[in-house]
Design a protein around this motif. Structure first.
Motif, mmCIF file in Angstrom:
data_model
loop_
_atom_site.group_PDB
_atom_site.id
_atom_site.type_symbol
_atom_site.label_atom_id
_atom_site.label_comp_id
_atom_site.label_asym_id
_atom_site.label_seq_id
_atom_site.Cartn_x
_atom_site.Cartn_y
_atom_site.Cartn_z
ATOM 1 N N GLU A 7 11.556 5.863 -16.974
ATOM 2 C CA GLU A 7 12.407 5.956 -15.790
ATOM 3 C C GLU A 7 11.747 5.183 -14.661
ATOM 4 O OE1 GLU A 7 14.364 9.655 -13.610
ATOM 5 O OE2 GLU A 7 12.460 9.064 -12.666
ATOM 6 N N LEU A 8 12.540 4.319 -14.008
ATOM 7 C CA LEU A 8 12.096 3.572 -12.840
ATOM 8 C C LEU A 8 12.857 4.143 -11.657
ATOM 9 C CD1 LEU A 8 12.281 0.064 -14.539
ATOM 10 C CD2 LEU A 8 10.221 1.433 -14.158
ATOM 11 N N PHE A 9 12.165 4.905 -10.817
ATOM 12 C CA PHE A 9 12.784 5.679 -9.738
ATOM 13 C C PHE A 9 12.553 4.972 -8.413
ATOM 14 C CE2 PHE A 9 12.586 9.035 -6.497
ATOM 15 C CZ PHE A 9 13.820 9.661 -6.706
ATOM 16 N N SER A 10 13.622 4.759 -7.630
ATOM 17 C CA SER A 10 13.515 3.978 -6.396
ATOM 18 C C SER A 10 14.413 4.568 -5.321
ATOM 19 C CB SER A 10 13.936 2.527 -6.677
ATOM 20 O OG SER A 10 15.327 2.468 -6.959
ATOM 21 N N GLU A 11 14.439 3.894 -4.180
ATOM 22 C CA GLU A 11 15.465 4.185 -3.183
ATOM 23 C C GLU A 11 16.820 3.745 -3.753
ATOM 24 O OE1 GLU A 11 15.011 5.871 -0.541
ATOM 25 O OE2 GLU A 11 12.825 5.879 -0.418
ATOM 26 N N GLU A 12 17.902 4.016 -3.012
ATOM 27 C CA GLU A 12 19.250 3.830 -3.550
ATOM 28 C C GLU A 12 19.528 2.399 -4.033
ATOM 29 O OE1 GLU A 12 19.627 7.807 -2.045
ATOM 30 O OE2 GLU A 12 18.530 6.019 -1.398
ATOM 31 N N VAL A 118 3.609 -1.107 -25.050
ATOM 32 C CA VAL A 118 4.656 -0.614 -24.143
ATOM 33 C C VAL A 118 4.237 -0.790 -22.685
ATOM 34 C CG1 VAL A 118 5.769 1.491 -23.307
ATOM 35 C CG2 VAL A 118 5.764 0.974 -25.748
ATOM 36 N N ALA A 119 2.974 -0.517 -22.388
ATOM 37 C CA ALA A 119 2.487 -0.686 -21.010
ATOM 38 C C ALA A 119 2.633 -2.137 -20.564
ATOM 39 C CB ALA A 119 1.037 -0.231 -20.910
ATOM 40 N N GLU A 120 2.258 -3.077 -21.439
ATOM 41 C CA GLU A 120 2.359 -4.496 -21.090
ATOM 42 C C GLU A 120 3.822 -4.911 -20.929
ATOM 43 O OE1 GLU A 120 0.342 -6.663 -24.093
ATOM 44 O OE2 GLU A 120 -1.669 -5.945 -23.518
ATOM 45 N N ILE A 121 4.680 -4.426 -21.842
ATOM 46 C CA ILE A 121 6.098 -4.787 -21.771
ATOM 47 C C ILE A 121 6.719 -4.256 -20.488
ATOM 48 C CG2 ILE A 121 8.362 -4.329 -22.798
ATOM 49 C CD1 ILE A 121 7.063 -4.486 -25.547
ATOM 50 N N THR A 122 6.414 -3.013 -20.146
ATOM 51 C CA THR A 122 7.008 -2.410 -18.949
ATOM 52 C C THR A 122 6.639 -3.196 -17.703
ATOM 53 O OG1 THR A 122 6.912 -0.220 -19.980
ATOM 54 C CG2 THR A 122 7.229 -0.305 -17.601
ATOM 55 N N VAL A 145 14.833 -4.059 -6.257
ATOM 56 C CA VAL A 145 16.061 -4.035 -5.473
ATOM 57 C C VAL A 145 15.907 -3.176 -4.218
ATOM 58 C CG1 VAL A 145 17.028 -2.129 -6.834
ATOM 59 C CG2 VAL A 145 18.567 -3.671 -5.597
ATOM 60 N N ARG A 146 15.197 -2.070 -4.329
ATOM 61 C CA ARG A 146 14.826 -1.201 -3.213
ATOM 62 C C ARG A 146 13.415 -0.696 -3.522
ATOM 63 N NH1 ARG A 146 18.760 -3.292 -1.692
ATOM 64 N NH2 ARG A 146 20.646 -2.412 -0.707
ATOM 65 N N PRO A 147 12.689 -0.180 -2.563
ATOM 66 C CA PRO A 147 11.303 0.240 -2.841
ATOM 67 C C PRO A 147 11.199 1.145 -4.064
ATOM 68 C CG PRO A 147 11.704 0.291 -0.498
ATOM 69 C CD PRO A 147 13.027 -0.026 -1.133
ATOM 70 N N LEU A 148 10.337 0.744 -5.008
ATOM 71 C CA LEU A 148 10.099 1.511 -6.228
ATOM 72 C C LEU A 148 9.106 2.627 -5.912
ATOM 73 C CD1 LEU A 148 10.792 1.522 -9.286
ATOM 74 C CD2 LEU A 148 8.752 0.102 -9.638
ATOM 75 N N LYS A 149 9.481 3.874 -6.248
ATOM 76 C CA LYS A 149 8.690 5.036 -5.840
ATOM 77 C C LYS A 149 7.863 5.644 -6.968
ATOM 78 C CE LYS A 149 10.243 5.278 -1.578
ATOM 79 N NZ LYS A 149 9.354 5.022 -0.435
ATOM 80 N N ARG A 150 8.425 5.656 -8.165
ATOM 81 C CA ARG A 150 7.770 6.401 -9.240
ATOM 82 C C ARG A 150 8.142 5.780 -10.588
ATOM 83 N NH1 ARG A 150 5.928 11.500 -8.767
ATOM 84 N NH2 ARG A 150 7.298 12.004 -7.013
ATOM 85 N N ILE A 151 7.224 5.841 -11.539
ATOM 86 C CA ILE A 151 7.488 5.376 -12.901
ATOM 87 C C ILE A 151 7.153 6.503 -13.862
ATOM 88 C CG2 ILE A 151 6.900 3.713 -14.712
ATOM 89 C CD1 ILE A 151 6.098 1.746 -12.510
ATOM 90 N N LEU A 152 8.134 6.929 -14.620
ATOM 91 C CA LEU A 152 7.910 7.899 -15.696
ATOM 92 C C LEU A 152 7.902 7.115 -16.998
ATOM 93 C CD1 LEU A 152 9.667 11.306 -16.252
ATOM 94 C CD2 LEU A 152 9.584 9.636 -18.099
ATOM 95 N N CYS A 153 6.835 7.226 -17.760
ATOM 96 C CA CYS A 153 6.759 6.513 -19.034
ATOM 97 C C CYS A 153 6.020 7.367 -20.046
ATOM 98 C CB CYS A 153 6.052 5.163 -18.862
ATOM 99 S SG CYS A 153 6.149 4.116 -20.342
ATOM 100 N N GLN A 154 6.715 7.734 -21.119
ATOM 101 C CA GLN A 154 6.135 8.578 -22.166
ATOM 102 C C GLN A 154 6.455 7.989 -23.538
ATOM 103 O OE1 GLN A 154 8.059 12.369 -21.608
ATOM 104 N NE2 GLN A 154 6.495 13.106 -20.196
ATOM 105 N N ALA A 163 -0.504 1.071 -14.348
ATOM 106 C CA ALA A 163 -0.100 1.077 -12.938
ATOM 107 C C ALA A 163 0.467 -0.288 -12.591
ATOM 108 C CB ALA A 163 -1.278 1.410 -12.036
ATOM 109 N N ILE A 164 1.493 -0.294 -11.747
ATOM 110 C CA ILE A 164 2.094 -1.542 -11.263
ATOM 111 C C ILE A 164 2.061 -1.507 -9.743
ATOM 112 C CG2 ILE A 164 4.148 -3.004 -11.239
ATOM 113 C CD1 ILE A 164 5.014 -1.734 -13.861
ATOM 114 N N ASP A 165 1.289 -2.396 -9.150
ATOM 115 C CA ASP A 165 1.139 -2.441 -7.691
ATOM 116 C C ASP A 165 0.807 -1.066 -7.111
ATOM 117 O OD1 ASP A 165 1.507 -5.167 -7.364
ATOM 118 O OD2 ASP A 165 2.879 -4.890 -5.680
ATOM 119 N N GLY A 166 -0.079 -0.360 -7.767
ATOM 120 C CA GLY A 166 -0.526 0.938 -7.272
ATOM 121 C C GLY A 166 0.373 2.104 -7.645
ATOM 122 N N ILE A 167 1.495 1.837 -8.306
ATOM 123 C CA ILE A 167 2.381 2.927 -8.740
ATOM 124 C C ILE A 167 1.944 3.332 -10.148
ATOM 125 C CG2 ILE A 167 4.767 3.637 -9.146
ATOM 126 C CD1 ILE A 167 5.624 1.299 -7.339
#
Length: 728
Positions: A7-12, A118-122, A145-154, A163-167
């Motif tokens: 899941e790539l969670f961001s602003e609207e 998977v980490a490299e692909i993401t 598209v809008r600020p990316l807030k959280r990444i869920l990856c399992q 981590a991507i840019d500190g996320i």
């Protein structure tokens, strides 16, 4: 086997981008899994207001071990090249394999763990994601598209660490912004993820959100004795605006119902994202609307409905002002004068000049479609006037529609008013096609002038770019011609349209030119004044060049129409190669082309058709081979029956005589099914000829005679279509 959850969670995320973004996420991830040799099972992607989600089943725990073959230098290459290759592969000279004078290295590659891949692909997908528009934020370089807030990856319930840019990736998911628990929830696996979202008032799947909106909105209307006006586009949009969609039925001031229904619906849809509501008995709009909230309000949505009603009233009050102002006497002429100052396109002049071309062209097309020429010309003159009206300035979607209303209110002939209203049609698949003759004339004039103008100026669609909707315009011409059985060729329309563009380019009409193609132009259309020619002092060479340029544009545009026809027929299950085969005959009558394609399609589905196609190919291949050996030899002409040696060639010669005698009148009266039957009669004698007769007889006269028989097979088939362009 392990399941991947991302899941790539961001602003609207803008609603219009969500569906494509979900598809792009799936496509990019699957492509990179394939590149990494990772097999997988079912893939699901979801787009929503604040998240893109992906779940992939049945991934392996790791890549399989594999052997990579790498090509090296030639065996006789300098030693330096060989040594460099050995260093890059980590092998010795003895471990290389020589094949066809080239060294190859077989390198054993041990499979890597899937989480690592998977980490490299993401990261690669996120950093290279094809958003139409994106942004940066903070001090990072990542674009989203809008600020990316959280990444869920399992993977298989365990976090894939990266981590991507500190996320930092994790296993937390956030619910609804207002109705959720307010705290991130830890999940493991897709089922738990989906349940956690639902428990926190988030509907993950856009299709579920659309279904919820439609069912609940329809029930609200039905309970009030009303009916929801269906709107698939709006439904898709509002499903991208609300994570927990909650339809609310509101009321509007009934005094606004005296405005045109299109104005009310457009104001609701465009500015407010409301659904219109109608009376199921009369079909008229009711003084109600449905809005979709993103929360379940404690008062059942009463305050939301009241606030939305106030906003709608303000919008409709503006619309009423425009309606009253636009209906004042004399507005049409005033609007037309304003078009002098409106640039249609930098290379194509003003909108007023385009209106003149459309009016002139509609006048010329009218006799071809059974329309009154004067009415068609007047409708063409008025067709674009409403572009200068207040209502269309506020609601561009209503161009044409408002012109029709204003024309009727001004007492203009209803036939002309209808043509003004409908001349933009059809605007897409499923849209109504004009059927009134005057409307057909103006609709074709509008689209043909548009297409030829842009083609002359080299502004053609490229790839996915089509800023002037030229593909849609070409399809509109094709649909209109076919639906109305308009029996005029494409070159006829384009030649008539070329006059206005010659005048625009300062090229005089070729009244005294003797080239047959251009000489024919004089006799097309009705007489025109020549005062619009801007430059009458062009040299003869320059005039010739401009004429030639317009002709090339016309030829290229006809090919473009052929491509659009292929798209249309492909959607109907027809083969595109058959369109090419028929177009190759030089025909440009779309009605006749489609009739030929349909008859050819049916013929080739029969055993006779399939076998004759095989016989045709065999004949053509033999003729090609002979032409290579004897380039100065011609095999055209009738064979001599006196030189027939075998019964099979005599039978084929007679069958060809009979077929060709019937084909010409059948094709002339457009009996293409009958022409197929005539060709079918050739199947047996062609098969027998190839089974029993040796074409390359030692006697040169007999050989030539048999090659001419093959040439007649080719000519008979090619009189129906160019069989060389038909696939297997």
């Amino acid at each position: 086997m392990p399941q991947l959850l991302l899941e790539l969670f961001s602003e609207e995320i803008p609603a219009r981008m969500q569906a494509n973004a979900a598809r792009d996420l799936e496509r990019l991830f699957v492509e990179k899994l394939k590149d990494a040799d990772l097999a997988h099972g079912k893939v699901q992607a979801f787009g929503g207001p604040r998240r893109l989600s992906l779940v992939i089943d049945d991934l392996p725990a790791a890549q399989a071990d594999r052997v990579e073959e790498r090509k090296g230098p030639r065996a006789n290459a300098p030693d330096q090249a060989l040594q460099g290759f050995l260093r890059s592969t980590g092998l010795t000279r003895e471990q290389l394999v020589e094949r066809d004078g080239v060294f190859y290295a077989n390198i054993d590659r041990k499979g890597r763990p899937t989480p690592e891949i998977v980490a490299e692909i993401t990261e690669a997908v996120v950093r290279g994601f094809p958003w139409p528009k994106s942004m940066t934020w903070g001090i990072g370089s990542l674009r989203w598209v809008r600020p990316l807030k959280r990444i869920l990856c399992q993977l298989d319930g365990a976090v894939v660490p990266f981590a991507i840019d500190g996320i930092q990736s994790g296993d937390l998911v956030e619910g609804h912004r207002f109705m959720g628990s307010g705290q991130p929830v830890r999940v493991s696996g897709f089922d738990a993820y989906r349940k956690a979202l639902a428990d926190n008032f988030v509907v993950l799947d856009a299709e579920d959100r659309k279904r919820t909106i439609l069912e609940r909105a329809s029930k609200l209307c039905a309970d009030a004795g009303l009916e929801l006006v269906p709107d698939e586009g709006l439904l898709a949009e509002v499903a991208g605006l609300a994570e927990w969609p909650t339809p609310i039925l509101g009321e509007m001031d009934p005094s606004y119902l005296d405005l045109p229904a299109e104005v009310i619906r457009t104001s609701m849809r465009t500015h407010q994202k409301y659904f219109a509501v109608r009376d199921p008995k009369t079909g008229a709009l009711a003084p109600r609307f449905v809005t979709v909230a993103n929360i379940e309000a404690s008062d059942g949505g009463l305050a939301i409905a009241a606030g939305n009603a106030r906003v709608l009233s303000a919008r409709l009050n503006d619309a009423r002002f425009f309606w009253d102002e636009d209906n004042k006497a004399g507005n049409f002429e005033r609007w037309l004068s304003k078009l002098d100052g409106v640039t249609f396109h930098a290379k194509l002049g003003t909108m007023a000049e385009r209106v003149t071309r459309i009016s002139d062209l509609a006048l010329d097309i009218a006799p071809l479609v059974g329309a009154d020429s004067e009415k068609a010309a007047e409708a063409g003159r008025l067709a674009k006037a409403d572009l200068a009206s207040g209502m269309v300035g506020e609601f561009p979607e209503l161009q044409g529609i408002m012109g029709g209303y204003y024309a009727r209110a001004a007492g203009i002939d209803p036939v002309i008013a209808d043509a003004v209203r409908d001349h933009y049609k059809p605007q897409g698949q499923g849209d109504d096609v004009p059927t009134a003759p005057t409307t057909i004339a103006v609709s074709l004039a509008d689209k043909v002038d548009l297409l030829l103008g842009f083609w002359i100026e080299g502004e053609k669609p490229t790839g996915s770019r089509d800023p002037y909707a030229l593909r849609r315009a070409a399809l509109g011409v094709v649909w209109t011609v076919l639906q109305n059985n308009v029996r005029a060729g494409l070159y006829k329309f384009l030649t008539l349209a070329s006059r206005g563009h010659m005048e625009r380019a300062g090229v005089p009409w070729p009244a005294e030119h003797h080239e047959p193609f251009w000489q024919a132009l004089i006799h097309l259309g009705q007489p025109r004044e020549t005062h619009r020619i801007k430059d009458k002092n062009l040299s003869a060479d320059e005039i010739q060049k401009r004429w030639a340029h317009i002709r090339v544009a016309m030829e290229d545009l006809v090919a473009f129409f052929a491509d659009r026809l292929k798209v249309l027929l492909r959607d109907q299950g027809k083969r595109h190669d058959l369109v090419d085969a028929v177009f190759a005959l030089g025909d440009d009558d779309l009605v006749r082309i489609v009739a030929r394609v349909e008859a050819l399609d049916q013929f080739l589905k029969t055993d006779d058709g399939a076998n004759l196609l095989a016989g045709y190919r065999r004949a053509v291949n033999i003729l090609k081979a002979e032409a290579k050996k004897n380039p100065n030899e011609s095999y055209d002409g009738d064979p001599d029956p006196a030189r027939y040696r075998e019964a099979e060639e005599r039978a084929l010669g007679k069958a060809l005589d009979d077929a060709l005698a019937t084909l010409e009148p059948q094709l002339e009266r457009e009996d293409f099914t009958g022409a197929g039957e005539s060709l079918a009669g050739l199947r047996a004698p062609v098969d027998a000829f190839f089974d029993k007769v040796f074409v390359n007889d030692p006697d040169p006269d007999v050989r030539m005679n048999r090659l001419r028989l093959l040439s007649r097979i080719r000519d008979a088939a090619n009189s129906v279509a160019d069989f060389a362009l038909i696939g297997g």
